[in-house]
Scaffold this active site. Structure first.
Site, PDB file in Angstrom:
ATOM      1  CG  ASP A   1     -18.546  55.887 -20.262  1.00 19.60           C
ATOM      2  OD1 ASP A   1     -18.122  55.233 -19.290  1.00 19.60           O
ATOM      3  OD2 ASP A   1     -17.812  56.383 -21.129  1.00 19.60           O
TER       4      ASP A   1
ATOM      5  CG  ASP B   1     -22.869  60.186 -20.172  1.00 14.79           C
ATOM      6  OD1 ASP B   1     -22.288  59.677 -19.190  1.00 14.79           O
ATOM      7  OD2 ASP B   1     -22.283  60.536 -21.213  1.00 14.79           O
TER       8      ASP B   1
ATOM      9  CG  ASP C   1     -22.036  66.758 -30.001  1.00 15.64           C
ATOM     10  OD1 ASP C   1     -23.073  66.076 -29.974  1.00 15.64           O
ATOM     11  OD2 ASP C   1     -20.947  66.338 -29.561  1.00 15.64           O
TER      12      ASP C   1
END
Length: 458
Positions: free
Chosen positions: A71, A73, A153
């Site tokens: 993916d 992003d 994170d």
């Protein structure tokens, strides 16, 4: 990955945790040819409209590692509403994190606004909200790229590819950690895990997937805080378990989950059975995961239902025996009751959708039906839509149970036989559940059909 960190990053830059480190276009190997056309369209339009636009996170990380991202992003200074005004094919999703999804057929490009510090905002619950345990319930506070990097994170995810000048920007020593194959959580680990307990299983997933070593300070609180996963919505944990176990490194991930006591909150029924001393079901799960990893590596199709059937097979067998011995039920009723109970308890932790739980039941029920091989039953079973999944499940069981080897081999031979050979083969097949029959017993004769009476003539 190119050994750029040692050559290009001055030591004084590495010493400051959130100071950005910029790799110019000629200092990294990322090419726009490696980025999806749709992601580039979104980046270009945001940039031309006066907004900051970056490819962010895992996409940049994987490209630097020489891997093809799944993916792409995007992070931007534009708010979700501003993104929606720019793209007619945009829809806004999410309550906890407000996101913009740009739709190109089946391809979805996720666009997020730079996140800020929720504790610096007023008490408007529509922007930011925390539970009593410190978990973020809502986080729609916007900020700068520096604040966004601090809110990410792990350091290896605090990486940004700038479409304005094609540079790569790394924060929090992310580039150096990626070079060292080290997984480090940004900020205080206990606080960050309490904000979102899913970060603990994300740490395990990244470690297994990318071959990273979790740093001591990052792994220290995990075992203690593992029970916090019980507060996560079961639907969200279903999506996370798919990423954990169906990414091609399922076996390595499973072993890390067990090592950090993260498996029990996800699959409490299975963990309880495996905690009773026998290693059989642990071996069976590892065998199923290794098989799944191999199929993914070979480009073969896998279904989550097969894996969930394997993960919960121990509880199903255990409960079936308990219902038979303690409740006096026959095998058929006991197994159906066990199937219902195990699945109803499991969905409270990980919500398995009905489209998968139905297949899980089929696989379990086929294990009994495959033992019945007399008459036309084998031919009818071959037409069952989930026969192949049930047969593969039997093959896995036979690898650990010698008593099932003959049954598994019989079904293998039966499938390979031509249609003419299958008929006598099915007639000869023994039925292990059938009662012994006395060959000398007289066979019942069929009553002859009675002829109709003739009508009397008047």
């Amino acid at each position: 990955m190119v050994n750029f960190c040692k050559k290009l990053l001055p030591r004084q830059q590495e010493a400051l945790p959130l100071q950005p480190v910029v790799l110019t276009r000629d200092q990294h190997g990322i090419s726009r040819k490696q980025i999806s056309e749709n992601a580039l369209k979104v980046l270009y339009r945001l940039h031309k409209s006066g907004f900051e636009a970056y490819l962010v996170g895992g996409g940049v990380r994987d490209l630097l590692l020489g891997r093809q991202p799944k993916d792409f992003d995007i992070a931007t200074s534009a708010t979700p509403d501003q993104v929606k005004q720019l793209f007619s094919n945009c829809r806004l999703v999410g309550r906890r994190f407000r996101l913009a999804h740009i739709l190109f057929g089946r391809d979805v490009i996720e666009v997020a606004t730079f996140r800020g510090h929720h504790h610096e905002v007023n008490t408007n619950k529509n922007l930011s909200d925390q539970s009593s345990e410190g978990m973020l319930l809502r986080d729609n506070v916007y900020g700068t790229i520096e604040e966004d990097a601090e809110r990410r994170d792990f350091t290896v995810n605090a990486l940004y590819y700038n479409i304005a000048d094609f540079s790569v920007v790394g924060f929090a020593n992310g580039l150096a950690d990626l070079e060292a194959r080290r997984l480090v959580l940004i900020g205080d680990p206990e606080t960050r895990y309490r904000e979102d307990p899913v970060r603990m299983i994300r740490a395990v997933r990244f470690a297994a997937k990318l071959g990273l070593t979790i740093s001591p300070e990052t792994e220290a609180p995990i075992t203690t805080l593992a029970p916090l996963l019980r507060d996560i919505p079961p639907a969200r944990l279903f999506e996370e378990t798919l990423k954990l176990l169906l990414a091609g490194q399922g076996l390595a991930t499973y072993r890390l989950l067990q090592h950090y006591d993260l498996f029990a909150p996800l699959f409490p029924e299975a963990a309880e059975v495996m905690g009773q001393g026998s290693d059989y079901y642990n071996q069976f799960i590892e065998l199923a995961l290794a098989n799944t990893d191999q199929r993914l590596a070979e480009g073969l199709r896998v279904t989550p239902a097969f894996l969930y059937a394997a993960l919960l097979w121990g509880p199903v067998e255990t409960r079936t025996q308990q219902f038979m011995h303690e409740g006096g039920l026959n095998f058929y009723d006991a197994s159906r009751l066990a199937n219902d109970e195990v699945l109803s308890r499991q969905v409270k932790s990980v919500a398995i959708p009905r489209r998968f739980s139905t297949v899980v039941r089929d696989i379990w029920q086929l294990q009994d039906r495959l033992t019945k091989r007399s008459g036309k039953r084998p031919l009818r079973l071959l037409e069952h839509p989930k026969f192949r999944a049930g047969y593969d499940f039997l093959l896995l069981r036979a690898k650990l149970d010698p008593e099932l080897e003959e049954l598994a081999q019989w079904w293998t031979d039966f499938q390979e036989a031509n249609p003419v050979e299958r008929q006598p083969q099915s007639r000869r097949a023994p039925n292990p559940r059938a009662r012994a029959r006395d060959d000398d017993a007289p066979k019942s004769r069929r009553r002859p059909r009675r002829r109709p009476r003739k009508k009397k003539e008047a």
